[in-house]
Motif scaffolding. Structure first.
Motif: not given
Length: 484
Positions: A204-211, A241-251
């Motif tokens: 469970i990771r924090r991103w710009w819209n929560g967890f 589709f606009k593929f957002d997220g999957a930033d390196v820092g999410d992993f």
């Protein structure tokens, strides 16, 4: 270059972000450095590098240093077929031929069917050309439940048909995140398709819209699960589709991914996007040469190097990493917190931003020009779009060339003229067009540096390069020079 003489340091492997900070690696990256002296450093793995005082230091595994000439272009050409792998195809032509219209700023977090159609209708009625319509965050009920929320989109198929009748294409925003305590989370956990942390539990990771939980992009079955739902939307009338997220820092490096690093997980999301020619990404890893539209990350509505002045340098960086199909952020700025904090739109800024984007490979709007601009400033934006229309054939030809040869559409001045490495407020389209937007508040003229050859300006005057010339640039003018 194009970062200037200031010391710079970067760890391409990324790291966990500090609380409240954006994750490192939240835009495009590749393990590749190029020199205007014809040299390159590259690897198949992320590395750490720093430069300052004329010294470059690189730390990593399997580093390869090569020299393929004595220029920036020679260095770039030397890595084509290696770090930069031309795919032979381009993203959907609609991403180049018309503007992109994103609902993000006009309808943040709660878009509706009626709101989207009203937004597009007003744009078209104001004289804006048809283009690609992107419905951004929260068109579905939960993250991972990739079906339209019926309370806000009662008949999405009819909406898609209407947009098509208006000459537009339809894209939807998607992310690899899954809302916890949702039906999708329970189904994916049962099937073992969620990313697992080192303790074996769903991460469970924090991103710009929560967890949120994250789809396990290292598992082909998880990617197939996403494709099944995206394909169902295509059957409904959605075009891409606009593929957002999957930033390196999410992993995390100790996530249970079968040996994939955080950068590899970012790359898997980009690979999932290749299934759809109408695509957009904001973060990618080592995907140079692929048929993916790549947008600069969200920018505040600001003059200076934190805002408008960062656009051309960052598109230069994208292009030199092989991300040829690049797009500046939404005209006027797309960073939602700063946009909400505005008391009013700076109309001059909006026009100059539109001019930066007008001859970039792609142009995207979110704030509606018809809503925020008076007649004078709206006319200036329309003139920028008319200029783009005159050169759209050139843009498409350069896009096709990039797919075959790997050479970028948008090029720094130093790509064709040694000694211009420090010039990062103008660029070239191919080798025959110099584009020099105004990015300084209140400026009505600017200095333009021209490479060797004979060049004709927008007044028809000719200039023999290499030379620097001072040109008038009133509000409605985007200075452009064409090779004679």
């Amino acid at each position: 270059m194009p970062l200037g003489q200031r010391p710079f340091e970067c760890d391409l492997a990324g790291q966990e972000p500090a609380p409240g900070e954006r994750a490192p690696g939240s835009n495009q990256a590749s393990p590749l450095l190029l020199s205007s002296a014809g040299r390159s450093v590259h690897s198949e793995r992320p590395f750490h590098f720093r430069f300052g005082d004329g010294v470059l230091e690189v730390e990593g595994e399997d580093l390869r240093v090569q020299s393929t000439g004595d220029s920036l272009r020679a260095a770039f050409r030397g890595v084509i077929g290696g770090p930069i792998r031309p795919s032979g195809s381009i993203p959907h032509r609609a991403l180049f031929t018309g503007p992109q219209y994103n609902s993000w700023i006009e309808q943040p977090y709660l878009p509706t069917q009626s709101g989207v159609l009203d937004y597009v209708r007003r744009l078209l009625e104001a004289g804006m050309p048809p283009g690609v319509v992107m419905i951004d965050d929260m068109w579905s009920g939960d993250y991972g439940n990739w079906t339209f929320d019926p309370s806000r989109f009662p008949d999405p198929a009819a909406m898609a048909r209407t947009l098509h009748d208006w000459g537009c294409h339809l894209m939807l925003w998607v992310v690899p995140y899954i809302s916890p305590d949702s039906p999708a989370f329970r189904d994916l956990e049962r099937e073992g398709l969620l990313l697992r942390a080192a303790d074996g539990q769903p991460a469970i990771r924090r991103w710009w819209n929560g967890f949120s939980a994250i789809l396990d992009l290292s598992d082909p079955a998880a990617v197939a699960w996403f494709h099944d739902r995206a394909d169902a939307l295509i059957d409904l009338g959605v075009d891409g589709f606009k593929f957002d997220g999957a930033d390196v820092g999410d992993f995390r490096s100790d996530d249970l991914t079968g040996g994939l690093l955080p950068v590899d997980m970012c790359r898997e999301w980009s690979r999932a996007a290749l299934r759809y020619p109408l695509n957009e990404l904001r973060a990618s890893w080592d995907m140079g040469g692929q048929a993916l539209a790549q947008r600069v990350q969200d920018k505040p509505p600001a003059w200076g190097d934190a805002g408008i002045e960062s656009l051309i340098p960052q598109m230069i960086l994208q292009s030199l990493l092989g991300y040829s199909y690049c797009c500046p952020d939404m005209v006027g700025g797309g960073e939602i917190t700063a946009m909400r904090g505005q008391e009013g739109i700076d109309q001059e800024f909006f026009v100059r931003y539109a001019q930066v984007a007008a001859l970039s490979p792609m142009i995207q709007f979110s704030v509606s020009p018809a809503r925020v601009l008076d007649a004078e400033h709206l006319r200036a934006v329309m003139l920028a779009l008319e200029l783009r229309e005159r050169h759209v054939g050139r843009l498409l030809e350069l896009a096709e060339q990039a797919a075959r040869s790997g050479e970028p559409i948008l090029r720094p001045m130093a790509y064709h003229q040694a000694g211009m490495e420090e010039i990062t407020d103008q660029f070239m389209l191919g080798e025959d067009l110099v584009v020099a937007p105004v990015v300084e508040r209140g400026a009505r003229s600017r200095t333009v540096s021209l490479p060797a050859g004979e060049w004709r300006d927008h007044h028809g005057h000719r200039h023999q390069g290499p030379v620097s010339v001072e040109v008038d640039a009133p509000l409605e003018v985007l200075p452009v020079f064409e090779r004679v």
